[in-house]
Enzyme design. Structure first.
Site, mmCIF file in Angstrom:
data_model
loop_
_atom_site.group_PDB
_atom_site.id
_atom_site.type_symbol
_atom_site.label_atom_id
_atom_site.label_comp_id
_atom_site.label_asym_id
_atom_site.label_seq_id
_atom_site.Cartn_x
_atom_site.Cartn_y
_atom_site.Cartn_z
ATOM 1 N N TRP A 102 0.842 -1.208 0.000
ATOM 2 C CA TRP A 102 0.000 0.000 0.000
ATOM 3 C C TRP A 102 0.870 1.249 0.000
ATOM 4 O O TRP A 102 0.621 2.190 -0.745
ATOM 5 C CB TRP A 102 -0.965 0.007 1.180
ATOM 6 N N ASP A 172 -1.742 6.817 5.889
ATOM 7 C CA ASP A 172 -2.804 5.889 5.523
ATOM 8 C C ASP A 172 -3.115 5.090 6.795
ATOM 9 O O ASP A 172 -2.260 4.357 7.297
ATOM 10 C CB ASP A 172 -2.283 4.978 4.403
ATOM 11 N N LYS A 196 -12.141 -1.908 6.750
ATOM 12 C CA LYS A 196 -11.344 -2.726 7.653
ATOM 13 C C LYS A 196 -11.883 -2.617 9.075
ATOM 14 O O LYS A 196 -12.072 -3.612 9.747
ATOM 15 C CB LYS A 196 -9.870 -2.286 7.649
HETATM 16 C C1 LIG Z 1 -7.072 -2.019 2.227
HETATM 17 C C2 LIG Z 1 -6.068 -0.970 2.222
HETATM 18 C C3 LIG Z 1 -5.953 -0.042 1.177
HETATM 19 C C4 LIG Z 1 -6.839 -0.099 -0.056
HETATM 20 O O1 LIG Z 1 -8.098 0.341 0.258
HETATM 21 P P1 LIG Z 1 -9.236 0.495 -0.852
HETATM 22 O O2 LIG Z 1 -10.341 1.114 -0.052
HETATM 23 O O3 LIG Z 1 -9.551 -0.870 -1.351
HETATM 24 O O4 LIG Z 1 -8.740 1.384 -1.926
HETATM 25 C C5 LIG Z 1 -5.002 0.954 1.271
HETATM 26 N N1 LIG Z 1 -4.202 1.039 2.332
HETATM 27 C C6 LIG Z 1 -4.268 0.165 3.362
HETATM 28 C C7 LIG Z 1 -3.357 0.319 4.529
HETATM 29 C C8 LIG Z 1 -5.208 -0.866 3.336
HETATM 30 O O5 LIG Z 1 -5.271 -1.727 4.355
#
Ligand SMILES: *Cc1c(COP(=O)(O)O)cnc(C)c1O
Length: 361
Positions: A102, A172, A196
């Protein structure tokens, strides 16, 4: 009803209490005569829902007043572009720490819109640790410094934040939002996809310091402009109405049933400790992450034998523990134990692992 223990990395479990509330009000929300799914986003009823959800998030995360909260779409992945388009506007530079897929995607996307610099990476050991950072290597005039706070695939998290001085720290937090208290004032911008730890897929949370909301790069689509969404209180176009509502239910659950983020953290630490302690004494299983960088939310582990890993995943599934297969880039297993995973789920998993170990020594 037969619910499994779902260890999926995302979309993942929601609290049963929240699902029951959602089910009970599916056909009629309050005395509105309609489902939240059917409501006009401009209605008084819906306005109350989005405002309450925003207020609850601010209260639980203790988000200071000089930060805007945005409810957007497009997932965390859209933020990989939206952040540089809106923030890479002065020097056009930004720093990145590559701690997994990511973080790497965020870096690659930013490199399309400006000068993206990698200051450190843990790719050499399959991202099993958080690199030690030396502030003297950071770009002094960067527009921001990007990290992925919790690395969902590899199971690492920052236990201390990099000291970026006056350069805004952007993180993020998709897989750790609301898992424990976070000092929002240390960041310029936080973003998270909801699926999540907060809600079903569909809404993306952005928490941005108001002074960073400026004019974006000239090529930026209107829908990718923070300023537009901030000025319109996340109602520039139709927001993901129902998902925002469920996020509100989850926030109420954290506030009223759990007792806030300190309590959430205690619960999450207990769950994680149970699993890590088991892994540390096991002669069959072992965790893949260095101890000091372990995540509270995502716990990858292996037996060291791919066939045995596959056997474990299959037998676990048959016993009601689903989605334990590790990410294809790491192999082995991964147990995602987000907020909604109850203690009993982790206890049952550990008991199952003990039994598996005895049978497969
Ligand atoms: C799941 C995840 C993403 C991607 O998220 P989307 O909503 O599918 O674009 C990005 N960063 C992290 C840390 C994630 O766990």
């Amino acid at each position: 009803m037969a619910r499994v223990y779902n260890f999926s990395a995302g979309p993942s479990m929601l609290p049963l209490e929240v699902l029951k509330t959602a089910a009970a009000e599916m056909c009629e929300y309050g005395s509105s005569g309609q489902s939240v799914m059917e409501m006009s986003h401009r209605s008084k009823e819906y306005e109350a829902i989005i405002n309450e959800t925003r207020d609850l998030l601010r209260e639980l995360m203790e988000i200071p007043e000089n930060y805007e909260i945005l409810f957007l779409q497009g997932g965390a992945s859209s933020q990989f572009a939206m952040v540089p388009l809106n923030l890479m506007t002065r020097s056009g530079k930004a720093d990145f720490v590559i701690t997994g897929q990511w973080a790497n995607k965020a870096y690659k996307e930013a490199a399309r819109y400006g000068q993206a610099n990698v200051v450190a990476s843990s790719a050499d050991k399959t991202y099993s640790y958080i690199p030690k950072l030396d502030p003297s290597t950071f770009t002094k005039d960067a527009d921001y410094f990007h990290i992925c706070l919790n690395n969902t695939i590899y199971g690492t998290k920052y236990h201390t934040l990099p000291d970026t001085g006056d350069v805004p720290l952007v993180a993020d937090i998709s897989s750790c939002i609301l898992s424990e208290p976070l000092d929002v004032s240390k960041f310029g911008l936080l973003y998270a996809g909801a699926q999540k730890n907060l809600a079903p897929a569909g809404v993306t949370i952005v928490i941005i310091r108001k002074d960073l909301i400026g004019e974006p790069q000239a090529i930026t689509p209107t829908m990718f402009t923070y300023k537009i969404h901030a000025e319109n209180e996340s109602m520039f176009n139709t927001p993901p109405c129902y998902t925002i509502h469920v996020a509100g239910l989850v926030l109420k659950w954290i506030k009223n049933s759990i007792g806030g983020l300190q309590e959430m953290k205690k619960r999450n630490e207990k769950k994680a400790a149970l699993l890590y302690d088991f892994l540390d004494q096991s002669k069959l299983f072992r965790g893949t992450v260095v101890k000091e960088d372990r995540s509270l939310m995502n716990v990858p582990f292996v037996t060291g034998d791919q066939e045995l890993d596959a056997k474990f995943v299959a037998e676990a599934k048959a016993a009601g523990f689903v989605n334990l297969k590790g990410h294809r880039s790491v192999g082995g297993m991964r147990a995602s134990i987000y907020n909604a995973m109850p203690m009993e789920g982790v206890e049952a998993l550990v008991a199952f692992m003990e039994k598996f170990e005895q049978e497969n020594r």
